[in-house]
Scaffold this active site. Structure first.
Site, mmCIF file in Angstrom:
data_model
loop_
_atom_site.group_PDB
_atom_site.id
_atom_site.type_symbol
_atom_site.label_atom_id
_atom_site.label_comp_id
_atom_site.label_asym_id
_atom_site.label_seq_id
_atom_site.Cartn_x
_atom_site.Cartn_y
_atom_site.Cartn_z
ATOM 1 N N ASN A 6 50.527 44.054 48.561
ATOM 2 C CA ASN A 6 49.544 43.077 49.054
ATOM 3 C C ASN A 6 50.286 41.847 49.605
ATOM 4 O OD1 ASN A 6 47.841 40.714 48.997
ATOM 5 N ND2 ASN A 6 46.308 41.945 47.962
ATOM 6 N N ASP A 8 48.851 39.077 51.018
ATOM 7 C CA ASP A 8 47.993 37.887 51.156
ATOM 8 C C ASP A 8 48.753 36.571 51.001
ATOM 9 O OD1 ASP A 8 45.821 39.546 51.375
ATOM 10 O OD2 ASP A 8 45.057 39.166 49.351
ATOM 11 N N HIS A 9 49.689 36.553 50.023
ATOM 12 C CA HIS A 9 50.279 35.250 49.709
ATOM 13 C C HIS A 9 51.371 34.815 50.677
ATOM 14 C CE1 HIS A 9 47.476 34.846 46.650
ATOM 15 N NE2 HIS A 9 47.929 35.855 45.938
ATOM 16 N N HIS A 42 43.627 41.104 52.130
ATOM 17 C CA HIS A 42 42.247 40.780 51.743
ATOM 18 C C HIS A 42 41.696 39.740 52.707
ATOM 19 C CE1 HIS A 42 39.439 39.489 48.143
ATOM 20 N NE2 HIS A 42 38.772 39.707 49.259
ATOM 21 N N ARG A 44 39.187 37.363 52.967
ATOM 22 C CA ARG A 44 38.176 36.717 52.122
ATOM 23 C C ARG A 44 37.133 36.031 52.991
ATOM 24 N NH1 ARG A 44 39.980 36.257 46.582
ATOM 25 N NH2 ARG A 44 38.117 35.014 46.288
ATOM 26 N N ARG A 48 40.782 32.013 53.313
ATOM 27 C CA ARG A 48 41.785 31.062 52.812
ATOM 28 C C ARG A 48 43.225 31.526 53.059
ATOM 29 N NH1 ARG A 48 41.021 31.990 46.354
ATOM 30 N NH2 ARG A 48 38.875 31.531 46.889
ATOM 31 N N HIS A 49 43.437 32.814 53.271
ATOM 32 C CA HIS A 49 44.808 33.244 53.621
ATOM 33 C C HIS A 49 44.795 34.151 54.857
ATOM 34 C CE1 HIS A 49 43.471 36.332 50.837
ATOM 35 N NE2 HIS A 49 43.750 35.634 49.746
ATOM 36 N N GLU A 69 41.251 44.911 51.774
ATOM 37 C CA GLU A 69 40.413 44.522 50.629
ATOM 38 C C GLU A 69 39.307 43.643 51.160
ATOM 39 O OE1 GLU A 69 41.893 42.381 47.277
ATOM 40 O OE2 GLU A 69 43.549 43.780 47.137
ATOM 41 N N THR A 100 40.643 37.777 42.683
ATOM 42 C CA THR A 100 39.529 38.637 42.315
ATOM 43 C C THR A 100 39.419 38.730 40.787
ATOM 44 O OG1 THR A 100 40.141 39.904 44.255
ATOM 45 C CG2 THR A 100 38.498 40.881 42.805
ATOM 46 N N GLU A 150 39.846 52.094 42.412
ATOM 47 C CA GLU A 150 41.025 51.370 41.924
ATOM 48 C C GLU A 150 40.612 50.726 40.613
ATOM 49 O OE1 GLU A 150 43.033 48.699 44.649
ATOM 50 O OE2 GLU A 150 43.846 47.537 42.979
ATOM 51 N N HIS A 190 46.166 44.890 39.872
ATOM 52 C CA HIS A 190 45.821 43.503 39.564
ATOM 53 C C HIS A 190 46.607 42.996 38.362
ATOM 54 C CE1 HIS A 190 43.743 39.711 39.516
ATOM 55 N NE2 HIS A 190 43.250 40.045 40.681
ATOM 56 N N GLY A 212 50.659 42.516 44.407
ATOM 57 C CA GLY A 212 50.884 41.456 45.379
ATOM 58 C C GLY A 212 51.650 40.278 44.822
ATOM 59 N N HIS A 213 50.991 39.491 43.981
ATOM 60 C CA HIS A 213 51.512 38.185 43.589
ATOM 61 C C HIS A 213 52.923 38.244 43.003
ATOM 62 C CE1 HIS A 213 51.678 34.405 41.213
ATOM 63 N NE2 HIS A 213 51.130 33.946 42.314
HETATM 64 N N1 PXP Z 1 44.077 45.181 43.790
HETATM 65 C C1 PXP Z 1 43.007 44.428 44.100
HETATM 66 C C2 PXP Z 1 41.716 45.122 44.331
HETATM 67 C C3 PXP Z 1 43.093 43.033 44.229
HETATM 68 O O1 PXP Z 1 41.992 42.296 44.508
HETATM 69 C C4 PXP Z 1 44.348 42.420 44.076
HETATM 70 C C5 PXP Z 1 44.484 40.937 44.298
HETATM 71 O O2 PXP Z 1 44.290 40.631 45.634
HETATM 72 C C6 PXP Z 1 45.441 43.243 43.774
HETATM 73 C C7 PXP Z 1 45.284 44.614 43.615
HETATM 74 C C8 PXP Z 1 46.814 42.669 43.599
HETATM 75 O O3 PXP Z 1 46.804 41.833 42.478
HETATM 76 P P1 PXP Z 1 48.085 40.946 42.171
HETATM 77 O O4 PXP Z 1 48.230 39.985 43.304
HETATM 78 O O5 PXP Z 1 47.759 40.299 40.871
HETATM 79 O O6 PXP Z 1 49.246 41.890 42.091
#
Ligand code: PXP
Length: 237
Positions: A6, A8-9, A42, A44, A48-49, A69, A100, A150, A190, A212-213
């Site tokens: 992911n 996003d960040h 994602h 949103r 925001r990103h 997403e 999320t 998921e 997540h 992701g994070h």
């Molecule tokens: N899966 C889903 C459905 C999510 O919403 C997210 C966060 O955007 C992730 C996975 C990834 O989560 P994390 O950033 O905590 O790894």
């Protein structure tokens, strides 16, 4: 097991200056070149990103799979049908949340979720539902016609002690087995990081983890030294 990264960040960092860098598409290429099996972004509702334009760029350059997403809002579903990612993962969304929180309540929002699933599948997009690892949600997901789920690993990741962690791990294992037994393809994600991912990776039946994070956070530190050295060289010739 496949890894969805992911990005996003990367866009979160770009939006800190509302400029052009860092570019999420570059992150997607680097992730793919280093083994990512899919790229997750994602869009949103508050943008925001990731922005709509990022999706068109990602769609053009991603060679693995693009997993969008998204919420079930009609505006976002319409955009998804235009972009046509390989996959859409439907998630709940609240504007105030940092990330999320909790899975999509498919049982309680069955008609709305099914409508989104139908529209996306008709547009040729595979659909996965991000749900809590409980039977009611898994059964409801199956009834929507979605082929994939998921399972939310957030409770496991946030466990405050070993006993709690074990309880959530056992719950995830039985949720995976149940989802598989009714013919669903199972992913998970997540809150997974370099310390807690191994136990999840060992659960048989999960085909992909979406992370992701923790990956973007680690990238900062494994890359910071080189970035400083390069700047120092530039300054001093
Ligand atoms: N899966 C889903 C459905 C999510 O919403 C997210 C966060 O955007 C992730 C996975 C990834 O989560 P994390 O950033 O905590 O790894």
């Amino acid at each position: 097991m496949r890894l969805g990264v992911n990005i996003d960040h990367i866009a979160t960092l770009r939006e800190a200056r509302q400029g052009m860098e860092p570019e999420p598409a570059f992150a997607a290429l680097i992730a793919e070149n280093n083994g990512a099996d899919s790229i997750v972004a994602h869009l949103r509702e508050d943008r925001r990103h990731i922005k709509e334009n990022d999706l068109y760029i990602l769609k053009a350059i991603v060679r693995s799979r693009l997993n969008l997403e998204m919420s079930i809002s009609p505006e976002i579903v319409k955009i998804a049908c235009k972009v046509k990612p390989d996959q859409a993962t439907l998630v709940p969304e609240r504007r105030q949340e940092l990330t999320t929180e909790g899975g999509l309540d498919v049982a309680d929002n069955f008609i709305g979720v099914k409508k989104a699933v139908d529209k996306l599948e008709t547009a040729g997009i595979e659909v996965s539902l991000f749900i809590d690892p409980i039977k009611l949600q898994i059964k409801s997901a199956k009834r929507t016609g979605a082929k994939m789920v998921e399972l939310h690993t957030g409770s496991y990741a946030n466990a405050v002690n070993k006993k709690q962690e074990n309880k959530y791990l056992v719950g995830l294992k039985s949720a995976v087995a149940f989802a598989k037994s009714i013919g669903l393809t199972v992913f998970a994600g997540h809150g997974l990081n370099y310390n807690n991912v191994s136990k999840i990776a060992k659960i048989g039946g999960i085909e992909e983890l979406n992370i992701g994070h923790s990956i973007i956070s680690r990238a900062v530190f494994v890359g910071l030294g080189k970035a400083v050295k390069e700047m120092k060289t530039l300054i001093n010739g």
